[in-house]
Design an enzyme around this catalytic site. Structure first.
Site, short mmCIF file in Angstrom:
data_model
loop_
_atom_site.label_atom_id
_atom_site.label_comp_id
_atom_site.label_asym_id
_atom_site.label_seq_id
_atom_site.Cartn_x
_atom_site.Cartn_y
_atom_site.Cartn_z
N SER A 33 42.26 60.58 33.33
CA SER A 33 40.84 60.94 33.27
C SER A 33 40.21 61.02 34.66
O SER A 33 39.03 61.33 34.80
CB SER A 33 40.07 59.93 32.42
OG SER A 33 40.28 58.62 32.89
N ASN A 120 38.63 48.22 29.39
CA ASN A 120 37.79 48.58 28.24
C ASN A 120 36.33 48.17 28.44
O ASN A 120 35.42 48.95 28.18
CB ASN A 120 38.35 47.94 26.96
CG ASN A 120 39.76 48.43 26.65
OD1 ASN A 120 40.24 49.36 27.29
ND2 ASN A 120 40.42 47.80 25.70
N THR A 165 1.73 83.11 12.92
CA THR A 165 2.60 82.45 11.95
C THR A 165 3.48 83.57 11.43
O THR A 165 3.02 84.72 11.31
CB THR A 165 1.81 81.80 10.79
OG1 THR A 165 1.09 82.81 10.11
CG2 THR A 165 0.84 80.73 11.30
N HIS A 166 4.72 83.29 11.17
CA HIS A 166 5.70 84.32 10.76
C HIS A 166 5.78 85.44 11.80
O HIS A 166 6.11 86.57 11.48
CB HIS A 166 5.34 84.92 9.40
CG HIS A 166 5.00 83.89 8.37
ND1 HIS A 166 5.95 83.30 7.56
CD2 HIS A 166 3.82 83.31 8.04
CE1 HIS A 166 5.36 82.42 6.76
NE2 HIS A 166 4.06 82.39 7.04
N ASN A 295 15.38 91.51 33.47
CA ASN A 295 15.82 90.68 32.35
C ASN A 295 15.44 89.21 32.54
O ASN A 295 15.60 88.66 33.62
CB ASN A 295 17.34 90.78 32.20
CG ASN A 295 17.79 92.19 31.88
OD1 ASN A 295 17.07 92.94 31.23
ND2 ASN A 295 18.97 92.57 32.36
N GLU A 300 16.89 83.11 28.69
CA GLU A 300 18.02 83.43 27.80
C GLU A 300 19.14 82.42 27.96
O GLU A 300 19.75 81.98 26.98
CB GLU A 300 18.54 84.85 28.10
CG GLU A 300 17.61 85.93 27.61
CD GLU A 300 18.08 87.33 28.02
OE1 GLU A 300 18.06 88.20 27.16
OE2 GLU A 300 18.45 87.54 29.18
N TYR A 327 38.46 49.28 21.05
CA TYR A 327 38.65 50.42 21.94
C TYR A 327 39.85 51.25 21.50
O TYR A 327 40.89 50.72 21.12
CB TYR A 327 38.88 49.94 23.39
CG TYR A 327 39.14 51.10 24.34
CD1 TYR A 327 38.10 51.76 24.96
CD2 TYR A 327 40.44 51.57 24.55
CE1 TYR A 327 38.33 52.85 25.80
CE2 TYR A 327 40.69 52.65 25.38
CZ TYR A 327 39.63 53.29 26.00
OH TYR A 327 39.86 54.36 26.82
N GLN A 332 37.91 57.84 25.78
CA GLN A 332 37.94 58.51 27.08
C GLN A 332 37.30 59.91 26.99
O GLN A 332 36.81 60.44 27.98
CB GLN A 332 39.39 58.61 27.55
CG GLN A 332 39.58 59.22 28.91
CD GLN A 332 40.99 59.01 29.43
OE1 GLN A 332 41.37 57.89 29.75
NE2 GLN A 332 41.77 60.07 29.46
N LYS A 335 33.36 61.19 28.05
CA LYS A 335 32.75 61.46 29.36
C LYS A 335 32.38 62.91 29.60
O LYS A 335 31.26 63.20 30.03
CB LYS A 335 33.67 60.95 30.47
CG LYS A 335 33.66 59.45 30.50
CD LYS A 335 34.71 58.84 31.36
CE LYS A 335 34.96 57.43 30.90
NZ LYS A 335 35.54 57.37 29.52
N1 ARG Z 1 40.09 55.91 31.37
C1 ARG Z 1 39.78 55.07 30.27
C2 ARG Z 1 38.56 55.60 29.54
O1 ARG Z 1 37.92 56.41 30.06
C3 ARG Z 1 39.52 53.68 30.73
C4 ARG Z 1 39.83 52.65 29.72
C5 ARG Z 1 41.29 52.60 29.50
N2 ARG Z 1 41.67 51.54 28.66
C6 ARG Z 1 42.86 51.47 28.09
N3 ARG Z 1 43.12 50.47 27.34
N4 ARG Z 1 43.77 52.40 28.26
O2 ARG Z 1 38.24 55.20 28.46
#
Ligand code: ARG
Length: 466
Positions: A33, A120, A165-166, A295, A300, A327, A332, A335
């Protein structure tokens, strides 16, 4: 045997000791990530420093370790901010990248930072710290937009336009009154983000992986240090809750919906068929083939990007719906939708505030449209009611008069008194005051009404509240 040595030699992750073979390259890319969560670096470091200070205060690690950790992390922050830091995909995410660098710099003290903590509760804390700041920026940007809308409304507190309206001409309103409707929406938006802040601003750290930790930690201290209002009170919920992200995305979706509606109006109004407004050139583009065109690209795109933010809301709701406690790696995936929601919303608000400053109203066109659509027909009916006619009869009499005027291609106010009296004998010379646009506007003189004095008062109240 070879595989084992490989894994040991690799030692590129903080958990590789258990594994017999290295993670496949494609899987590494799939699970990493760091490509997006590097944005959390500043907050990760902030959280780690608060955690280390607490570990020190509780004598879980030494004061010397805390000092080294703080120094090391501050240096790393510098490296990141000056673009010197090298992010490694092998190190999976923002947390492990920073921790590895810290350990390279300060050795064993760096390895002690993660005591009593898990990624976590760490990532949940980082996201909340980041979002708390963004949430404040959003509130600021909403207020900026309000003030630029208010300035436009103030210029046009008595500019007549048809209210619809409408999408059919209904009754005259002022342009200022119309704009003030959006102020109401934005006021509700501000209060939604303020409310959202309460649930963002709770500390997950201390929940560790899911069950809490056996070290004598002090969660309140960390919460205070990081400016949280309190701690998340259940460790399983602390690491797995993403309600605050969904709420933020929902509040963002509503803002986008409001702006999409205003965009739709700007698009219609700026079309030569309406010609009510002109949008400053810097917010428009031309056509590569049709030289006459200007435009309304920005409105838009706002309308288009609204769909994208709704998509993020759906993504986050769906992300959470099937997850057992606590968790899961699914989390992940919170994000990118969240980051993109914030980015899209903030830039949209910023550009919109500026665009409203670049709106010129064509008063003559607005007025003409209001006088062409029998916008004061209701006023005529109300006039008859005031002369003693039941409303339904008055409605019918005016409908017949309008039909006659449509056939003659004239406005009600163009009909001579004798003609009007054919539809209702009660009509007198004083009717013409009622049939004028200003007469109609001024008569709606109560809080929430479109009378220019009321619009002015509403603007004053809104300015004070800002
Ligand atoms: N990169 C992970 C996330 O965004 C961090 C937490 C990872 N935890 C784990 N037990 N693998 O959620």
């Amino acid at each position: 045997m070879t595989q084992k040595t490989n894994a040991l030699n690799k030692k590129d992750t903080s958990w590789s000791g258990r594994f017999n073979e290295p993670v496949a390259e494609l899987v590494k890319k799939y699970t990493a990530s760091v490509g997006f969560d590097y944005r959390l670096a500043k907050y990760d470091i902030q959280g780690s420093i608060a955690h280390a200070q607490m570990l020190g205060a509780q004598k879980i690690i030494s004061a010397e370790d805390v000092k080294l950790i703080e120094q090391g992390l501050n240096e790393i922050l510098q490296e990141i901010e000056t673009g010197q830091f090298e992010w490694l995909l092998d190190l999976e995410d923002v947390h492990l990248n920073i921790e590895k660098r810290l350990t390279d710099k300060i050795g064993d003290a760096g390895k002690r930072l993660h005591t009593g903590r898990s990624r976590n509760d760490q990532v949940a804390t980082d996201v909340r710290l980041w979002l708390r700041e963004v949430n404040t920026q959003v509130i600021g940007a909403l207020k900026q937009l309000q003030s630029s809308l208010l300035a436009l409304a103030e210029n046009h507190f008595d500019t007549v336009m048809p209210g619809f309206t409408h999408l059919q001409v209904a009754q005259p309103v002022t342009f200022g009154h119309h704009l003030m409707a959006y102020i109401e929406m934005l006021k509700r938006d501000v209060s939604r983000f303020q409310d959202c802040h309460k649930r963002i601003n709770r500390l997950p750290l201390g929940a560790a992986a899911l069950a809490g930790t056996s070290y004598p930690i002090d969660r309140e201290m960390v919460a205070n240090n990081l400016g949280f209002d309190g701690v998340c009170e259940n460790s399983l919920d602390a690491v797995s809750d993403r309600d605050f992200a969904i709420e933020f995305t929902f509040a963002s979706s509503l803002v986008m919906m409001h702006l999409s509606r205003l965009s739709e109006e700007l698009i219609l109004w700026s079309s030569p068929r309406f010609a009510f407004v002109d949008i400053a050139d810097r917010f428009c583009t031309g056509s590569s083939i049709m030289p006459q065109k200007k435009n309304p690209d920005v409105p838009e795109l706002v309308r288009g990007k609204t769909g994208r933010v709704y998509g993020h809301l759906m993504a986050l709701l769906t992300l959470m719906k099937g997850q057992p406690l606590a968790y899961n790696k699914d989390n992940q995936e919170d994000k990118e939708p969240l980051f993109d929601t914030a980015d899209t919303l903030l830039v949209t608000l910023q550009i919109y505030a500026d665009m409203m400053r670049g709106i010129t109203a064509n008063k003559a066109k607005m007025r003409q449209a209001a006088s062409e659509g029998f916008a004061t027909a209701t006023d005529l009916a109300d006039y008859l009611v005031k002369k003693g006619m039941p409303f339904r009869d008055a409605h019918e009499a005016v409908a017949l008069a309008v039909r006659y005027a449509v056939d003659q291609q004239v406005d009600l106010s163009d009909l001579p008194l004798e003609k009007l009296q054919e539809f209702a004998a009660e009509i007198g010379e004083d009717v013409y005051a009622v049939l004028t646009l200003e007469g109609s506007l001024n008569s709606r003189n109560h809080i929430g009404g479109t009378a220019p004095t009321q619009v002015k008062a509403a603007i004053t109240r809104a300015k004070k509240a800002l």
